[in-house]
Design a protein around this motif. Structure first.
Motif, PDB file in Angstrom:
ATOM      1  N   GLN A  43       0.768  -1.431   0.174  1.00 37.42           N
ATOM      2  CA  GLN A  43       0.059   0.211  -0.039  1.00 37.42           C
ATOM      3  C   GLN A  43       0.938   1.283  -0.041  1.00 37.42           C
ATOM      4  N   ARG A  44       2.131   1.154   0.528  1.00 36.18           N
ATOM      5  CA  ARG A  44       3.116   2.176   0.511  1.00 36.18           C
ATOM      6  C   ARG A  44       3.911   2.306  -0.847  1.00 36.18           C
ATOM      7  N   GLY A  45       3.583   1.423  -1.695  1.00 44.65           N
ATOM      8  CA  GLY A  45       4.364   1.588  -3.025  1.00 44.65           C
ATOM      9  C   GLY A  45       5.490   0.506  -3.378  1.00 44.65           C
ATOM     10  N   LEU A  99      -9.305  -0.529 -10.693  1.00 46.14           N
ATOM     11  CA  LEU A  99      -9.429  -1.991 -10.280  1.00 46.14           C
ATOM     12  C   LEU A  99      -8.724  -2.801 -10.918  1.00 46.14           C
ATOM     13  N   SER A 100      -8.077  -2.474 -11.976  1.00 50.95           N
ATOM     14  CA  SER A 100      -7.128  -3.516 -12.574  1.00 50.95           C
ATOM     15  C   SER A 100      -5.694  -3.276 -12.304  1.00 50.95           C
ATOM     16  N   LYS A 101      -5.450  -2.383 -11.211  1.00 52.84           N
ATOM     17  CA  LYS A 101      -4.062  -2.232 -10.798  1.00 52.84           C
ATOM     18  C   LYS A 101      -3.773  -2.981  -9.743  1.00 52.84           C
ATOM     19  N   ASP A 102      -2.562  -3.321  -9.566  1.00 55.63           N
ATOM     20  CA  ASP A 102      -2.071  -4.030  -8.118  1.00 55.63           C
ATOM     21  C   ASP A 102      -1.963  -2.761  -6.940  1.00 55.63           C
ATOM     22  N   PRO A 103      -1.905  -3.422  -5.640  1.00 56.61           N
ATOM     23  CA  PRO A 103      -2.022  -2.437  -4.688  1.00 56.61           C
ATOM     24  C   PRO A 103      -0.820  -1.295  -4.887  1.00 56.61           C
ATOM     25  N   PHE A 104       0.414  -1.873  -5.327  1.00 53.16           N
ATOM     26  CA  PHE A 104       1.564  -0.952  -5.063  1.00 53.16           C
ATOM     27  C   PHE A 104       1.441   0.077  -6.088  1.00 53.16           C
ATOM     28  N   GLU A 105       0.980  -0.435  -7.507  1.00 53.61           N
ATOM     29  CA  GLU A 105       0.709   0.723  -8.334  1.00 53.61           C
ATOM     30  C   GLU A 105      -0.182   1.774  -8.101  1.00 53.61           C
ATOM     31  N   ARG A 106      -1.450   1.313  -7.186  1.00 50.72           N
ATOM     32  CA  ARG A 106      -2.439   2.417  -6.831  1.00 50.72           C
ATOM     33  C   ARG A 106      -1.894   3.312  -5.792  1.00 50.72           C
ATOM     34  N   SER A 107      -0.679   2.693  -4.836  1.00 51.57           N
ATOM     35  CA  SER A 107       0.034   3.629  -4.199  1.00 51.57           C
ATOM     36  C   SER A 107       0.770   4.665  -4.967  1.00 51.57           C
ATOM     37  N   PHE A 117      -3.615   6.737  -1.207  1.00 48.48           N
ATOM     38  CA  PHE A 117      -2.691   6.384   0.366  1.00 48.48           C
ATOM     39  C   PHE A 117      -3.787   5.974   1.447  1.00 48.48           C
ATOM     40  N   LEU A 118      -3.721   4.591   1.714  1.00 48.41           N
ATOM     41  CA  LEU A 118      -4.583   4.571   2.966  1.00 48.41           C
ATOM     42  C   LEU A 118      -4.021   4.291   4.109  1.00 48.41           C
ATOM     43  N   ALA A 119      -4.580   5.214   5.294  1.00 55.02           N
ATOM     44  CA  ALA A 119      -4.124   5.324   6.390  1.00 55.02           C
ATOM     45  C   ALA A 119      -4.919   4.090   7.149  1.00 55.02           C
TER      46      ALA A 119
END
Lengths: 480, 242
Positions: free
Chosen positions: A435-437, B68-76, B81-83
């Motif tokens: 989540q942090r990249g 939605l087609s992106k990996d979590p790290f790509e979204r970041s 950013f999700l706290a």
């Protein structure tokens, strides 16, 4: 994004898998008296050394390979191996680097071990062993000025026979076990270190072992003696080409620490581990043992084991001197079909002896990773103490981790603390980092490096960063 | 900048989000309130791409791209950013080296060189001061043994370092005492600008008293049942959800 093709990926994973195209000179295949005589002759050895080798060989005839390790080992045909291989026309070790075959220099350069004077790592002296011979040793003269002897063991046998004769086989007797005895019969090269009384060796000493020739076994022999009140930090590195066959590396390493002396021995073992289907790779069957002979002496083993198809080694300490200390810090990583059975023995003989064991095993893929250890307190080992901590980390669900800690206690006043944990990298941790990249592999490597941190920080600074990278690379492809 | 259309999400075969629609414009602050189990955290995790949050149907667009087609790290790396409500512990990994690594991951995706150690330390000092974070916290392991307040501040510090365009805060106010809440809220307010949007998930009015939302949505049974301005939050605080 972040999709790497399989070919690419294998290369990335083991970047030391190249072969140096250099003509080699081998003695005929097979294990017999003639072969041993020939090795001894090639090395210009004195008569006593040959006799010692032959007496080991005699014993070998009645010994069989140990079978108790938790590893599936293909039968090795010891008659179908080359026991000696050197670059062609390598009669005598070159006096200076200018005389060394440029192909060899280039090989070490590619491995990240520059040998040329203007490029050498500051503060690190290197002995470069290529198959069965040492091809170059840096900073030798400089070390000589303060009385430190750092040279190939074959050279030490000729120039310092009194030291070699006194100590070789004094920690690992020629009767020890099959592979150790085999090594005593056919050993080729390795390093010899002598630190005189009261000298703190001002630089890291290191040996870089490279297997290049095919169908050839490497039989390293290393002997390190730290005289009273001295200190030395030594590091060995190992790599080999990618081949479909299994190759044998059977080493014997003996350390002797006299009164108030300290030896720190670190290993970064990155032999070719075989491919992702378990084909090829080095059989790393190694006997490493240190004797804390004198009072207040200390021997510390640190090992980062990432390579080899099978690793089978137990760097141990015999704590004979009163108040002596033995330490073992280990990270063993197995991936794909690798198998590791590794650990230590701490034999407490003297009073107030202390030992500490920290083992971090990481298994991924379909690999198997076993910690096997023995802590033994003898009758006279009053107030001896041991702390053992074994942590296993599992990556994925097809790998195995085992912890086999044994203890023997004949002393009334000794104490053992033992702690063992097994954990998995949690999906929550991976998701948090992603989540942090960080991509999946970066995330995993961050978490794994955290898991091994305690051990990695024991390495000499010059190598700690390299080891961290190695930890990450070894696990590539294991993220689900 | 963010558009959620008819989103249906199941977790472990249970339908959690049902035909959810939500539109968030640039620079807007949206609060999501709702009783336990209404799907508040699920929307946060789904947007961030957490495994096992299965999107059955629907669309999500972030800055014009299909999220939605992106990996979590790509979204970041694309600015989301999700706290976390419960930040995760990473034993053995020092906070400073972790922070530097995530900063560098973002720099790399922008084709920038890794940050210089001295420069990073300077920035870290500045931003930590803003949140009242002592520097020695950075030599501890990530979130390991951190108090609830320290964990939440560390989350806000990360959002400050990564410069995201959409910030989702999942109950960032829980576990914070009054002073910590105030410091944290002030730091968050400093992050507000015309380009950056916020989704603030909370049970309580108190965080919204410091960070004023443009819109308040009430969640129930996996979809929005009511939308209003900040007065809706005060009403819910007094009257409850029913």
């Amino acid at each position: 994004m972040n999709k790497i093709s399989k070919d690419n990926f294998t290369q990335e994973r083991y970047k030391y898998g190249f072969v140096t195209e250099i003509e080699s000179e081998k003695i005929p295949k097979g294990l017999n008296e003639d072969v041993i005589k020939l090795i001894s002759k090639k090395k210009n050895e004195p008569e006593w050394m040959l006799e010692w080798r032959l007496s080991a060989f005699k014993r070998l005839e009645n010994m069989s390979v140990p079978k108790w390790a938790k590893a599936e080992i293909d039968e090795i045909d010891f008659q179908d191996l080359y026991y000696y291989s050197s670059p062609k026309d390598f009669k005598e070790k070159p006096k200076s680097l200018d005389e060394v075959d440029p192909k060899l220099l280039e090989t070490y350069e590619k491995l990240g071990i520059p040998l040329k004077e203007q490029k050498v790592l500051a503060g690190v002296a290197v002995d470069a062993v290529f198959d069965s011979v040492s091809v170059a040793t840096t900073f030798k003269e400089k070390l000589n000025e303060i009385g430190v002897i750092f040279c190939p063991i074959s050279e030490a046998i000729q120039k310092h026979p009194e030291l070699v004769k006194k100590y070789i086989g004094s920690v690992i007797p020629i009767t020890d076990h099959f592979y150790a005895t085999l090594n005593s019969a056919v050993f080729s090269d390795g390093s010899f270190v002598y630190i005189p009384k009261g000298v703190k060796c001002p630089m890291e000493l290191s040996t870089y072992f490279r297997i290049n020739a095919s169908e050839t076994g490497q039989f390293e022999r290393t002997l390190i003696i730290a005289d009273e009140g001295s200190y030395v930090s030594y590091l060995e590195g190992c790599t080999a080409p990618m081949r479909d066959e299994n190759q044998l590396h059977a080493a014997n390493v003996e350390l002797i620490a006299l009164d108030d002396a300290e030896i720190k021995y670190s290993t970064v073992q990155n032999w070719y581990p075989g491919d992702e289907n378990g084909k090829g790779g080095i059989y790393n069957f190694v006997t490493k043992r240190g004797l804390c002979k004198g009072k207040n002496s200390k021997i510390s083993w640190t090992q980062i084991e990432t390579g080899s198809a099978i690793t089978w080694k137990y760097p141990s300490c015999i704590l004979r001197g009163d108040n002596s200390t033995g330490e073992f810090y280990s990270v063993a990583i197995t991936n794909n079909y690798q198998q590791a059975d590794t650990g230590t023995k701490m034999i407490h003989l003297g009073k107030n002896t202390k030992s500490k064991i920290i083992s971090k095993g990481i298994s991924a893929g379909k690999s198997s990773n076993t910690y096997r250890g023995l802590v033994s307190f003898h009758k006279k080992a009053e107030n001896a103490k041991n702390i053992t901590q074994c942590d296993s980390l599992l990556v994925g669900s097809e790998c195995k981790a085992n912890t086999i800690p044994l203890t023997e206690n004949s002393s009334n006043s000794s104490s053992i603390e033992h702690e063992a944990t097994t954990s998995k990298i949690s999906d929550e941790q991976l998701f948090y980092c992603m989540q942090r990249g960080l991509d999946a592999e970066e995330a995993q490597s961050l978490i794994v490096n955290g898991f091994c941190k305690e051990v990695l920080q024991k390495l000499p600074m010059e190598f700690a960063v390299e080891a961290q990278k190695l930890v990450s690379i070894s696990l590539e492809g294991s993220v689900g | 900048m963010l558009e959620i259309k008819n989103l249906n999400v199941t977790v472990e075969e249970k339908k959690i989000l049902k035909n959810l629609n939500l539109k968030i414009g640039k620079g807007e602050v949206h609060a999501i309130m709702g009783p336990n189990g209404s799907g508040k955290s699920t929307i946060a995790h789904t947007l961030a791409g957490k495994p096992n949050y299965n999107v059955e149907s629907g669309e999500v667009n972030l800055n014009g791209e299909d999220l939605l087609s992106k990996d979590p790290f790509e979204r970041s790396l694309n600015g989301l950013f999700l706290a976390f409500q419960y930040p995760i512990e990473l034993p053995g990994v020092t906070n400073a080296s972790y922070l530097k690594q995530i900063v560098n991951a973002h720099r790399k995706s922008r084709k920038e060189t890794p940050i210089d150690a001295g420069e990073f330390l300077k920035i870290l000092k500045e931003k930590s001061k803003l949140l009242d974070i002592p520097m020695d916290m950075h030599s501890r392991f990530v979130n390991a043994g951190f108090s609830g307040g320290e964990k939440k501040k560390n989350e806000v510090l990360q959002m400050d370092l990564l410069n995201p365009s959409l910030i989702i805060m999942d109950e960032t106010d829980s576990g914070l005492d009054v002073d910590a809440l105030k410091t944290t809220a002030e730091a968050i307010n400093k992050l507000r600008n015309d380009e950056r949007s916020f989704i603030i998930i909370t049970h309580y009015l108190r965080l919204l008293e410091y960070i004023e939302p443009d819109y308040v949505h009430v969640f129930q049974n996996g979809s929005v049942i009511e939308t209003g301005d900040k007065s809706l939050a005060s009403r819910i605080d007094q009257e409850g959800y029913s």
